[in-house]
Scaffold this motif. Sequence first.
Motif, PDB file in Angstrom:
ATOM      1  N   UNK A 156       0.883  -1.278   0.138  1.00 14.91           N
ATOM      2  CA  UNK A 156       0.005   0.039  -0.182  1.00 14.91           C
ATOM      3  C   UNK A 156       0.846   1.238   0.249  1.00 14.91           C
ATOM      4  N   UNK A 157       0.407   2.446  -0.486  1.00 18.43           N
ATOM      5  CA  UNK A 157       1.196   3.494  -0.562  1.00 18.43           C
ATOM      6  C   UNK A 157       1.741   3.916   0.616  1.00 18.43           C
ATOM      7  N   UNK A 158       3.043   4.597   0.784  1.00 20.11           N
ATOM      8  CA  UNK A 158       3.583   5.018   1.956  1.00 20.11           C
ATOM      9  C   UNK A 158       4.345   6.249   1.826  1.00 20.11           C
ATOM     10  N   UNK A 159       4.662   7.125   2.689  1.00 19.19           N
ATOM     11  CA  UNK A 159       5.473   8.164   2.528  1.00 19.19           C
ATOM     12  C   UNK A 159       6.125   8.436   3.981  1.00 19.19           C
ATOM     13  N   UNK A 160       7.169   9.392   4.055  1.00 21.84           N
ATOM     14  CA  UNK A 160       8.090   9.745   4.925  1.00 21.84           C
ATOM     15  C   UNK A 160       8.103  11.339   5.029  1.00 21.84           C
ATOM     16  N   UNK A 161       7.870  11.890   6.151  1.00 22.61           N
ATOM     17  CA  UNK A 161       7.995  13.258   6.241  1.00 22.61           C
ATOM     18  C   UNK A 161       9.167  13.439   7.335  1.00 22.61           C
ATOM     19  N   UNK A 162      10.157  14.603   7.211  1.00 21.57           N
ATOM     20  CA  UNK A 162      10.925  14.579   7.940  1.00 21.57           C
ATOM     21  C   UNK A 162      10.756  15.871   8.728  1.00 21.57           C
ATOM     22  N   UNK A 163      11.726  15.884   9.994  1.00 16.13           N
ATOM     23  CA  UNK A 163      11.689  16.975  10.803  1.00 16.13           C
ATOM     24  C   UNK A 163      12.756  18.177  10.287  1.00 16.13           C
ATOM     25  N   UNK A 164      11.936  19.300  10.099  1.00 16.79           N
ATOM     26  CA  UNK A 164      12.562  20.320   9.392  1.00 16.79           C
ATOM     27  C   UNK A 164      13.478  21.060  10.703  1.00 16.79           C
ATOM     28  N   UNK A 165      14.136  22.340  10.174  1.00 13.38           N
ATOM     29  CA  UNK A 165      14.905  23.029  10.961  1.00 13.38           C
ATOM     30  C   UNK A 165      14.251  23.783  11.984  1.00 13.38           C
ATOM     31  N   UNK A 166      12.982  23.832  11.994  1.00 15.83           N
ATOM     32  CA  UNK A 166      12.079  24.608  12.694  1.00 15.83           C
ATOM     33  C   UNK A 166      11.331  23.547  13.912  1.00 15.83           C
ATOM     34  N   UNK A 167      11.775  22.414  13.557  1.00 13.17           N
ATOM     35  CA  UNK A 167      11.183  21.448  14.259  1.00 13.17           C
ATOM     36  C   UNK A 167       9.867  20.857  13.924  1.00 13.17           C
ATOM     37  N   UNK A 168       9.124  21.275  13.044  1.00 15.92           N
ATOM     38  CA  UNK A 168       8.042  20.850  12.318  1.00 15.92           C
ATOM     39  C   UNK A 168       8.196  20.036  11.260  1.00 15.92           C
ATOM     40  N   UNK A 169       7.261  19.054  10.753  1.00 14.81           N
ATOM     41  CA  UNK A 169       7.568  18.039   9.729  1.00 14.81           C
ATOM     42  C   UNK A 169       7.403  18.869   8.336  1.00 14.81           C
ATOM     43  N   UNK A 170       8.242  18.377   7.531  1.00 13.02           N
ATOM     44  CA  UNK A 170       8.320  19.132   6.250  1.00 13.02           C
ATOM     45  C   UNK A 170       8.226  18.172   4.881  1.00 13.02           C
ATOM     46  N   UNK A 171       7.588  18.237   4.026  1.00 12.09           N
ATOM     47  CA  UNK A 171       7.627  17.315   2.660  1.00 12.09           C
ATOM     48  C   UNK A 171       6.656  15.910   3.262  1.00 12.09           C
ATOM     49  N   UNK A 172       7.000  14.897   2.219  1.00 12.05           N
ATOM     50  CA  UNK A 172       6.326  13.659   2.622  1.00 12.05           C
ATOM     51  C   UNK A 172       5.054  13.858   1.443  1.00 12.05           C
ATOM     52  N   UNK A 173       4.361  14.590   1.147  1.00 15.03           N
ATOM     53  CA  UNK A 173       3.297  14.351   0.090  1.00 15.03           C
ATOM     54  C   UNK A 173       2.271  13.645   0.698  1.00 15.03           C
TER      55      UNK A 173
END
Length: 518
Positions: A156-173
């Motif tokens: 099944x589709x999966x994605x990973x969002x990473x912690x950004x410099x500000x501490x919040x999640x960025x990207x992932x789609x």
Amino acid sequence: MTMDRREAGWRGYAAATATVGAVAFACLQFRATFAPIDVAMLLLLAVVVVAARSARGPAVYASLLAILAFDFAFVPPYYTLAVHEGAYVVTFATMLIVALIMGGLTARLRAEAGAVAARERRLAALYELGRALAGARTPAEVAEVTARHVERAAGTPAAVALRGAAGALEGGGPPFDRPRVAEAAAWVLDHGEAAGTGTAEFPDAGALLLPVGTPLARHGVLAITAGAGAGAGAATERRGLELLAGQAGLALERLALARKEEAARLAVEAERLRTALLSSLSHDLRTPLAGIEGAGTALASDAERLTPVERRELAETVVEESRRMTRLVANLLDMIRLESGALAVHRNWQPLEEPLGVALLRLEGRLADHPVEVALPPDLPLVSVDELLLEQVFVNLLENAAKYTRPGTPIRVSAWRDGAAIVVEVADRGPGVAAGEADAVFRKFHRAPGRHVEDGRPAPGGAGLGLTICRGIVTAHGGRIWVEPAAGGGAAFRFTLPLEAAPPSVDPDAALAFPEAP
């Protein structure tokens, strides 16, 4: 998935019907020969075969079908279900009990085989993910590789969002672009626990969200769309996905530690470079400045009492120390160009005599006490080089030879062709290079400890950059440089200049105009 299970169940019952029916039909052909107990054993064998190949349901069905077939066709009165002898009841019960036991054993073996297969799949997925993550060089690559392998493992589709410099999640789609999933992902990043489908937190999110990180830090969130983490085997499946997320967390932690280590190494290197540079500026530049100041002061204050010879000597001192300071500053600037990658090589076809001759002219005063022997074969081909840079290589090597040899000793410059390269050698008759120093002499700010010329005098100091600059220039030309003991004693510095293309022919009667190298 549901249709597949239904089809598999119907096929099991159909196989049970065919197996028992085939055995009953075969025994019916020999009813007059076989005893009832023989027929019962054959039908029991058919039940065992069905139980070994199918689930418990088809096994029980096969047992009941075998009992009916045995009672109907092989127990008098034939073709009825009446039983007049109580012994057959025991046979029927035995067939049913055997079917139940075999079905239970088969189900247990199938469950264990399925668990083993699932563990193998998880281990294989972990191994493949670990091998793929070993080649990842950035957090974005880790996220992309992890999502791809999780999709393959979970189906099944999966994605990973990473912690950004500000501490919040960025990207992932997708699915992080859905508000409920984004809210759940932020909760997972803060608490380090799973959320979403199949969990107590945000069960309506439509995706299973797992933390990606280690006990030291949480680096991101893995999202798997609905379908994973729910239904039969959800706990086992989720453990496998958590292992994959943990593997990704270790890879991200490795990259974070590598970045910190590189930053610390660069900081140490910068501090060492700064210290060495300050030491060079404070010591190596102070000497020529002191000489210039002393000579200038004497000329300014005692000009009337000085003889013409003394005035000339003081003026020569000013010129010589000025040139020495100029060379030190030029080496520092060249080192900065090498370190910053700003060294540009402008190639032209040149005879080796051109940069060597200019270097000898620049060092005419410095080499006054050292006879220089030049041995260049007349058929030496043109070389594709930057004339100014190669001239600097000769200047640094010749000055280094003069520095570490006593006055009167010769310096020999020779060159020859070796396959697809020109080998150039600058050899002296000094003390040579100590064992273990052959590589160290080309490092920045390296000065051989306790190095003296042959008469015991300490070698004059320098910035320790000349040979480093030589290596950078030779490397930029595609060659290499090294040092080895000279044949008659001393040190022989050699470097190569590759002949990447055929040099143009030169008419000796024509004007010296050399074309640019390709």
